[in-house]
Design a protein around this motif. Structure first.
Motif, short mmCIF file in Angstrom:
data_model
loop_
_atom_site.label_atom_id
_atom_site.label_comp_id
_atom_site.label_asym_id
_atom_site.label_seq_id
_atom_site.Cartn_x
_atom_site.Cartn_y
_atom_site.Cartn_z
N LEU A 30 -4.58 -25.27 28.52
CA LEU A 30 -3.40 -26.04 28.96
C LEU A 30 -3.37 -27.42 28.32
O LEU A 30 -4.42 -27.94 27.92
CB LEU A 30 -3.41 -26.19 30.50
N HIS A 31 -2.19 -27.99 28.24
CA HIS A 31 -2.06 -29.32 27.64
C HIS A 31 -1.98 -30.43 28.69
O HIS A 31 -2.30 -31.57 28.42
CB HIS A 31 -0.81 -29.38 26.77
N ARG A 32 -1.49 -30.10 29.87
CA ARG A 32 -1.35 -31.13 30.88
C ARG A 32 -1.60 -30.49 32.24
O ARG A 32 -1.05 -29.44 32.55
CB ARG A 32 0.05 -31.73 30.85
N VAL A 33 -2.43 -31.14 33.02
CA VAL A 33 -2.82 -30.58 34.32
C VAL A 33 -2.54 -31.59 35.44
O VAL A 33 -2.87 -32.77 35.32
CB VAL A 33 -4.32 -30.21 34.31
N PHE A 34 -1.93 -31.10 36.49
CA PHE A 34 -1.66 -31.89 37.69
C PHE A 34 -2.56 -31.38 38.81
O PHE A 34 -2.84 -30.18 38.88
CB PHE A 34 -0.20 -31.73 38.12
N ILE A 90 9.88 -32.73 37.62
CA ILE A 90 10.63 -33.27 36.47
C ILE A 90 9.70 -33.35 35.26
O ILE A 90 10.06 -32.91 34.16
CB ILE A 90 11.22 -34.65 36.82
N GLU A 91 8.49 -33.87 35.46
CA GLU A 91 7.55 -33.97 34.33
C GLU A 91 7.15 -32.60 33.81
O GLU A 91 7.02 -32.39 32.61
CB GLU A 91 6.30 -34.76 34.74
N LEU A 92 6.95 -31.64 34.72
CA LEU A 92 6.58 -30.29 34.30
C LEU A 92 7.64 -29.71 33.37
O LEU A 92 7.33 -29.06 32.37
CB LEU A 92 6.39 -29.38 35.52
N ILE A 105 7.56 -31.69 29.96
CA ILE A 105 6.40 -31.31 29.15
C ILE A 105 6.58 -29.90 28.62
O ILE A 105 6.32 -29.61 27.45
CB ILE A 105 5.11 -31.43 29.99
N GLY A 106 7.04 -29.00 29.50
CA GLY A 106 7.28 -27.62 29.09
C GLY A 106 8.31 -27.52 27.98
O GLY A 106 8.19 -26.70 27.06
N ALA A 107 9.33 -28.38 28.06
CA ALA A 107 10.39 -28.35 27.04
C ALA A 107 9.85 -28.73 25.66
O ALA A 107 10.46 -28.42 24.65
CB ALA A 107 11.53 -29.29 27.44
N ARG A 108 8.72 -29.42 25.64
CA ARG A 108 8.10 -29.80 24.35
C ARG A 108 7.16 -28.71 23.85
O ARG A 108 6.44 -28.90 22.87
CB ARG A 108 7.33 -31.11 24.52
N TRP A 135 10.19 -27.14 41.49
CA TRP A 135 10.24 -26.74 40.09
C TRP A 135 11.49 -25.91 39.81
O TRP A 135 12.17 -26.09 38.80
CB TRP A 135 8.98 -25.93 39.71
N PHE A 136 11.81 -25.02 40.73
CA PHE A 136 12.98 -24.15 40.53
C PHE A 136 14.28 -24.96 40.54
O PHE A 136 15.19 -24.71 39.76
CB PHE A 136 13.03 -23.06 41.60
N ILE A 137 14.33 -25.94 41.44
CA ILE A 137 15.55 -26.75 41.56
C ILE A 137 15.78 -27.59 40.32
O ILE A 137 16.91 -27.72 39.85
CB ILE A 137 15.44 -27.67 42.80
N VAL A 138 14.71 -28.17 39.77
CA VAL A 138 14.89 -29.05 38.62
C VAL A 138 15.48 -28.27 37.44
O VAL A 138 16.21 -28.84 36.62
CB VAL A 138 13.54 -29.71 38.23
N ARG A 139 15.20 -26.99 37.37
CA ARG A 139 15.79 -26.16 36.32
C ARG A 139 17.32 -26.18 36.37
O ARG A 139 17.99 -25.91 35.40
CB ARG A 139 15.35 -24.69 36.46
N ASP A 140 17.86 -26.47 37.52
CA ASP A 140 19.30 -26.35 37.73
C ASP A 140 19.78 -27.60 38.46
O ASP A 140 20.45 -27.54 39.47
CB ASP A 140 19.56 -25.10 38.59
#
Lengths: 256, 256
Positions: free
Chosen positions: B86-90, B111-113, B116-119, B170-175
């Motif tokens: 993994l590249h980033r861990v919370f 939001i950060e997830l 980061i995922g988008a990159r 996480w699901f909400i931020v998608r939309d």
């Protein structure tokens, strides 16, 4: 992720909405609901026609410390009775069909619950029984519907999870201006740019003394790289003190 | 509040963060976590040193249809091994002490997830064992901490609830642009102001004919009150049709 706090200090945060469980089947689930209510700062629990009667000891076990909520819960024969003293009622409803009512997300509902509560009106939220959900007569007792933003490809939502999400949103809206991100610093604090610059000067001086930056052509780029690295995130004063010590001791050279 | 959907169609929504359960004790809780992951559109599950070994049939029972998530779960001996790719861990951490790391809310972390995922980077979230939570060595494997906005007076948060909240956010931020409120209309639609006015004219004409508005002095106020009432919320064309019928039939007077 769990904590160790008991529920001895649990108390209503007013005005807080009433959670109304309609025909819940398993007492364990009622207890889990109470626990989730405690997490979300909700307190008022009403139970309509619980399948196995009430009270049930199993609820106090899964309640995991939320005793005060279970002790104060009331039982009602009908939904109409359970909502009789309320001014506005919301019904959680995963797939409303043929019903003409406003449909809110949990977040939207949390905002309305606060707005309505701030006007001195009492609110409640209906949650249907495990599996079947609310029926049309239940929903007719509500003003608005709540449909969660969750994966439509997997709708099997546990009763306590449904209450948890609503309580979570309700609790957050109370503190809507809270920052989404902070640096946890405890007894230290975030260093100012001046303090960081002071360290950078110390570091560069030490590097110069150690001849690390002797290549005059590469020197500006190397200094910039060092600055970039130390600027990447916030640094605390405590960390800077440590770094000062590291540089000072390294610069002194090996001791034998 | 539960639905009837099985998990046959469950599949990863990429890029989705990896859920990492560290030393979980009860297999039932692992199953409940998988169910909550399904609700929140999460799919990748890693289990570090499960107390009772793995697999455990009880997890598939409480998983309530989230079989695909449990079938695909991997087991790891250490947190370091579980996060190696993994590249980033919370790390979820209810009460971080003496740790200098960024602390995010679940919403901030969501939001950060996504960012980061988008990159194209892979992310993961650590959840500690029931009761004890993550220890300092676990947390040292994480870049940032997540602390939920929940009632500080009742911190006993169930493991699956912790995963549920994170998955929900996480699901909400998608939309994120989804409206917070809608009028559920199904096969009908919200009426235009012109259609409403058409009905108001019908109603007032009928009231005049019935001598309901005969007091000329009070008439404007009464008409205004009627308008206010019918303007209170959105009305559908279907409801207007019904109202037209009611007015027409009432105006015809009693039939014997």
């Amino acid at each position: 992720m769990t904590g160790r706090d008991g529920g001895a200090d649990l108390q209503p945060i007013e005005p807080s909405p009433v959670v109304i469980l309609v025909r819940p089947q398993m007492a364990e689930n009622i207890g889990s609901v109470a626990r989730a209510m405690g997490n979300g700062g909700l307190f008022h629990l009403r139970i309509v026609a619980p399948r196995d009667g009430w009270p049930q000891e199993r609820a106090w076990i899964t309640g995991s410390g939320a005793h005060k909520i279970l002790d104060a819960a009331t039982v009602h024969e009908t939904v109409a009775d359970a909502v009789a003293d309320l001014h506005r009622v919301f019904a959680t409803c995963p797939r409303p069909r043929h019903i003409i009512k406003p449909v809110l997300t949990a977040r939207g509902a949390a905002i309305e619950l606060h707005e309505i509560g701030a006007r001195g009106l009492k609110t409640g939220i209906l949650f249907g029984p495990e599996r079947a959900g609310l029926d049309n007569d239940d929903i007719a007792c509500a003003d608005s519907l709540i449909r969660y933003d969750l994966n439509p490809g997997f709708m099997s939502l546990n009763l306590a999870q449904a209450v948890m999400i609503m309580g979570y949103e309700w609790f957050i809206v109370r503190d809507a201006d809270a920052p989404l991100k902070n640096l946890q610093t405890n007894e230290t604090r975030v260093a100012t740019k001046g303090e960081l610059e002071n360290f950078m000067a110390h570091l560069i001086r030490a590097c110069d003394d150690a001849n690390f930056l002797k290549n005059e052509q590469k020197r500006p780029g190397m200094v910039r790289n060092l600055r970039h690295f130390f600027q990447r995130g916030e640094v605390t004063t405590q960390e800077l003190n440590t770094l000062h010590g590291v540089v000072a001791d390294l610069a002194r050279g090996p001791r034998r």
